[in-house]
Design a protein around this motif. Sequence first.
Motif, short mmCIF file in Angstrom:
data_model
loop_
_atom_site.label_atom_id
_atom_site.label_comp_id
_atom_site.label_asym_id
_atom_site.label_seq_id
_atom_site.Cartn_x
_atom_site.Cartn_y
_atom_site.Cartn_z
N MET A 256 0.84 -1.19 0.00
CA MET A 256 0.00 0.00 0.00
C MET A 256 0.88 1.24 0.00
SD MET A 256 -3.34 -0.48 -0.04
CE MET A 256 -4.10 0.93 0.77
N PRO A 257 0.39 2.33 -0.61
CA PRO A 257 1.13 3.59 -0.52
C PRO A 257 0.79 4.31 0.79
CG PRO A 257 -0.80 3.90 -1.90
CD PRO A 257 -0.80 2.45 -1.47
N TYR A 258 1.70 5.16 1.24
CA TYR A 258 1.47 5.97 2.43
C TYR A 258 2.12 7.32 2.22
CZ TYR A 258 1.29 7.32 7.39
OH TYR A 258 1.03 7.95 8.57
N SER A 266 -7.18 6.73 6.77
CA SER A 266 -6.46 5.83 5.86
C SER A 266 -5.03 5.62 6.33
CB SER A 266 -6.47 6.39 4.43
OG SER A 266 -7.78 6.45 3.91
N ARG A 267 -4.38 6.71 6.75
CA ARG A 267 -2.99 6.59 7.21
C ARG A 267 -2.89 5.70 8.44
NH1 ARG A 267 -2.76 12.27 6.21
NH2 ARG A 267 -2.51 12.77 8.42
N GLN A 271 -0.96 2.05 8.50
CA GLN A 271 0.11 1.88 9.48
C GLN A 271 -0.14 0.67 10.37
OE1 GLN A 271 1.66 5.52 11.29
NE2 GLN A 271 1.54 4.57 13.28
N GLN A 272 -1.37 0.51 10.83
CA GLN A 272 -1.70 -0.62 11.70
C GLN A 272 -1.65 -1.95 10.94
OE1 GLN A 272 -2.13 -0.41 15.12
NE2 GLN A 272 -1.40 1.66 14.64
N GLN A 273 -2.10 -1.95 9.68
CA GLN A 273 -2.02 -3.17 8.87
C GLN A 273 -0.58 -3.62 8.70
OE1 GLN A 273 -4.23 -1.78 5.40
NE2 GLN A 273 -5.94 -3.14 5.88
#
Length: 502
Positions: A256-258, A266-267, A271-273
């Motif tokens: 995923m992009p961040y 979404s952020r 991050q948690q995933q």
Amino acid sequence: MELESILEKHFGYHSFKTGQKEVISSILAGNHTLAMLPTGTGKSLCYQLPGLILKGKILIISPLLSLMQDQVEQFKRFGEKRVIALNSFLSTEERNHVLSSLSSYKYIFLSPEMLRIPFIMRRLQDLDISLFVVDEAHCISQWGYDFRPDYSKLGDIRQKLGNPLTLALTATATSKVREDIIASLRIEEINKIESTIDRPNIAMYVENVPDYHDKQDRVIELVTNLQKPGIIYFTSKKAAEQMASLLVDKGICRAMPYHGGLDQNSRILIQQQFIFGQLDVICATSAFGMGVNKENIRFIIHYHMPMQMESYLQEIGRAGRDGLPCIAVLLHSPGDEQLPIHLAEGELPSEQQIDWLFKRISNEQRLMDVRVQLPNSFKELGGFSDIQWRMVEDFVNSPHRHTSQLEELQADFKKLIKERLIVKKKNIFQMKKWVESTLCRRELILQYFDETLSGKIPFCCDQCGLKLNDYQTGQQTLTLKENEQLWKDYLAKILTNRELSK
């Protein structure tokens, strides 16, 4: 109770990491402390643990919303519920509730910008603050790589709060920046605990690729073969999104992009995933990673050249926090320095913007009052970014400026911006020189931070014979396992040498 007993009881660790105990002991002895500890050594424990012993509140100034949220979650995982982050994640109703019950919290995280709100400052002045923590303290220094104007006002904030016991934390600050931190915080006597910035388990590898398309293909090849999880750093949001899509479409990994363009929810979700193993790779801008507590990251890839050595060191420091071998790969193409130069120029107001702004101001007044409330419409009409506008406000309203004449003030501001750009470009070309060097990469980084390499370590860098094959999937090689103790012995040796030299 011994510190080790508290550590095991409340945090589940049997021993301290590099520098942690020294910093905690310094704080508990009542000393203002500046701690420079390497990335990945758990700097947050340096105020988490003292908070269990000190009677008053622990106030932590933190530069990023994502960093605050991650640290709040860490506290809760350790069973500490008396923690709150005062930031824009809170709704108006939530913020009002928190402020009305602020005295019930032990650990309070705030952004420096939040301290500009008079009502919040008044609420903080009513509290008994045992420890004032400045996280990522290099943001204070105007010569630091991530200068934040609001951080430079923390000396004033400390005075308004009664000059509480202070802990300044950083992982990447040159000696000049460290002195700037102390002066800005207005601390006369401070205990400096400066550990080596070296992380011997992180191997460094620079690879030259001909052009953009080759670089993209090479990333796909690297991610396919390298042990995961990992982070790929980009300077461009668009490039991060494209690479994440490519990796998923080709079935290579879960990616995923961040970046800062994503909404807050979404952020946090991404991050948690990543932290809980539901994603293999994050394609990120520098907005990702600061404070993220994931111990088993095996690789960092830099798709674009960082703007300076400090941010490179911060970003590769996300890897190998479990102490096991990992690798940082930087891909370099001819002309890669042009993008960071363009970004550096974009972070600062242009001459045209400055001229436009002062012309608008001069239409209303010839002298600049002690403090002027610049209309937000000027920001929008002049095309100033948030960063640029903070710099404008900081300069125009500085109590230390030497003139109220608009023409002189305009010239001084242009001079400051020019000096900043010179420093930024110098940092970029220093990074480029490091990338193109044929000398040991670790040794050059240590020299930059006024350290010396005590001796060669196994699996050091591409200039010292490092091979990428050792880090491939399914190749958690016996060689790496067998040599793990070698770099641990090396780290113990250099830490001992530093203690003896003090």
